[in-house]
Design an enzyme around this catalytic site. Sequence first.
Site, mmCIF file in Angstrom:
data_model
loop_
_atom_site.group_PDB
_atom_site.id
_atom_site.type_symbol
_atom_site.label_atom_id
_atom_site.label_comp_id
_atom_site.label_asym_id
_atom_site.label_seq_id
_atom_site.Cartn_x
_atom_site.Cartn_y
_atom_site.Cartn_z
ATOM 1 N N ARG A 205 6.769 5.871 -8.997
ATOM 2 C CA ARG A 205 5.578 5.040 -9.137
ATOM 3 C C ARG A 205 4.406 5.935 -9.506
ATOM 4 O O ARG A 205 4.397 7.130 -9.203
ATOM 5 C CB ARG A 205 5.259 4.302 -7.834
ATOM 6 C CG ARG A 205 6.357 3.367 -7.333
ATOM 7 C CD ARG A 205 5.957 2.783 -5.986
ATOM 8 N NE ARG A 205 6.927 1.813 -5.473
ATOM 9 C CZ ARG A 205 7.969 2.125 -4.709
ATOM 10 N NH1 ARG A 205 8.172 3.396 -4.359
ATOM 11 N NH2 ARG A 205 8.792 1.184 -4.277
ATOM 12 N N LYS A 229 6.108 4.476 -1.097
ATOM 13 C CA LYS A 229 5.292 3.307 -0.786
ATOM 14 C C LYS A 229 5.856 2.584 0.431
ATOM 15 O O LYS A 229 7.056 2.370 0.545
ATOM 16 C CB LYS A 229 5.276 2.355 -1.991
ATOM 17 C CG LYS A 229 4.491 1.069 -1.784
ATOM 18 C CD LYS A 229 4.588 0.204 -3.023
ATOM 19 C CE LYS A 229 3.859 -1.119 -2.819
ATOM 20 N NZ LYS A 229 3.986 -2.012 -4.001
ATOM 21 N N HIS A 308 3.679 1.433 -15.245
ATOM 22 C CA HIS A 308 4.671 0.821 -14.362
ATOM 23 C C HIS A 308 5.899 0.365 -15.153
ATOM 24 O O HIS A 308 7.018 0.378 -14.637
ATOM 25 C CB HIS A 308 4.070 -0.356 -13.598
ATOM 26 C CG HIS A 308 4.920 -0.794 -12.437
ATOM 27 N ND1 HIS A 308 5.149 0.006 -11.345
ATOM 28 C CD2 HIS A 308 5.615 -1.937 -12.210
ATOM 29 C CE1 HIS A 308 5.938 -0.629 -10.486
ATOM 30 N NE2 HIS A 308 6.234 -1.809 -10.991
ATOM 31 N N ARG A 311 8.507 2.943 -15.382
ATOM 32 C CA ARG A 311 9.404 2.898 -14.213
ATOM 33 C C ARG A 311 10.495 1.854 -14.433
ATOM 34 O O ARG A 311 11.675 2.103 -14.146
ATOM 35 C CB ARG A 311 8.577 2.590 -12.971
ATOM 36 C CG ARG A 311 9.370 2.370 -11.688
ATOM 37 C CD ARG A 311 8.390 2.268 -10.525
ATOM 38 N NE ARG A 311 8.909 1.510 -9.390
ATOM 39 C CZ ARG A 311 9.622 2.037 -8.391
ATOM 40 N NH1 ARG A 311 9.938 3.315 -8.421
ATOM 41 N NH2 ARG A 311 10.027 1.291 -7.383
ATOM 42 N N HIS A 333 13.148 0.959 -3.253
ATOM 43 C CA HIS A 333 12.949 -0.454 -2.949
ATOM 44 C C HIS A 333 13.326 -0.749 -1.502
ATOM 45 O O HIS A 333 14.286 -0.175 -0.972
ATOM 46 C CB HIS A 333 13.797 -1.338 -3.863
ATOM 47 C CG HIS A 333 13.292 -1.413 -5.261
ATOM 48 N ND1 HIS A 333 14.074 -1.812 -6.320
ATOM 49 C CD2 HIS A 333 12.065 -1.147 -5.785
ATOM 50 C CE1 HIS A 333 13.360 -1.791 -7.429
ATOM 51 N NE2 HIS A 333 12.145 -1.388 -7.137
ATOM 52 N N TYR A 342 16.862 -5.630 -12.548
ATOM 53 C CA TYR A 342 17.526 -4.798 -13.548
ATOM 54 C C TYR A 342 18.933 -5.285 -13.849
ATOM 55 O O TYR A 342 19.470 -5.001 -14.923
ATOM 56 C CB TYR A 342 17.500 -3.335 -13.085
ATOM 57 C CG TYR A 342 16.093 -2.940 -12.710
ATOM 58 C CD1 TYR A 342 15.090 -2.885 -13.688
ATOM 59 C CD2 TYR A 342 15.723 -2.722 -11.384
ATOM 60 C CE1 TYR A 342 13.785 -2.593 -13.352
ATOM 61 C CE2 TYR A 342 14.417 -2.430 -11.044
ATOM 62 C CZ TYR A 342 13.448 -2.367 -12.028
ATOM 63 O OH TYR A 342 12.149 -2.100 -11.699
#
Length: 361
Positions: A205, A229, A308, A311, A333, A342
């Site tokens: 990120r 994150k 982003h 990514r 995630h 994806y």
Amino acid sequence: MNIQKDMDRAKLDEKSPTMPWYVQQFIDYKLPDLSPSTLLEYVRDYKTFFNWLRSEGLSEAASNAEVTLAELERLRMDSITGYRLYLTTRREGANSRITVSRKLSSLRSLFHYLSQIAEDEDFYPLLKRNIMAKVEIKRIHKPKDTAAKLKGKILEEEELQDFITYIHEGYGQDVANNKQALYAHEQNKVRDACIASLILNSGLRVSEVVNLNLSDIDLSNKLLHVFRKGNNDETFKTPVYFRAQAKDDLECYLQLRQSRYKVPKKEKALFVALRNGQQEGQRMTKRAIQAMIIKYAKRFGKPSLTVHKLRHSFATDYYLQNDIYKTKEQLGHASTETTEVYAHLTDKTMSEAIERRSGEL
């Protein structure tokens, strides 16, 4: 130390006093569980809502900080309907369905806290009537929908390397007649290509890139140590691997980082910038990296490409070679539901690859 988190926390501390006391209390309650970045978005959403309340005469407050609990209790469903309509039709920029849903969710969180958790001195709820409890917020952000919106807006297959090469060489050719732009490109192309390469070869990120220090890099093992994150443990960094392409670009950048950007010994940041009028290089900001990628993307012919989406580009390519659980782990995630995006993207990628192969036979 998480640099981006510290910056967002400083902004949060700056903006919180512009909110009513009960919002500040809610922010304090949520701080242990949510990142400063998320809470900063909450405050921005509340600013929009309180501004609207006052403009519509639903609050007599002279400032947002003076909006009372009693005024929130008197709100009716037609008021919330009016606010939703305002968000989708306002002149200065209508919001998407996803953004409207998020803004309403922010309000629901606040109203729930005030009516179900927070208490006054007599142990009664601060908010006696919660109008937001009646508001149904449909789930908009489905993986399949997200994948549909991303198709055609990310880099695929050979485009990943083409974009890095374009930053190295193509952009300079395109701005050859602009001396100022050409000079800036010559100064920064190795760094800029390295940033794009690192994201396209690891899936970091932008906030994670900003936070990187020199000590976080392990070139021999193609490994980074990053603050992920949502991780509130400031003592823990997650190991994230990157591909060999990024190793080559990192080595090139590190050879000139000190001399090109006049970096003082106290500056530990991996990616630095030497701004106009300054004598020493400083850590790049999230906004600077975002603007940099957009600049190259427009010239490259991908105007929808953002930092982003780099990514997303990595993740799509990575998922083609790995399963959903490895992809989830690489991207950091919290749930495989997010990673499902994806799976939907690669459905099309794989079908197109089969068609191209059959056409070659």
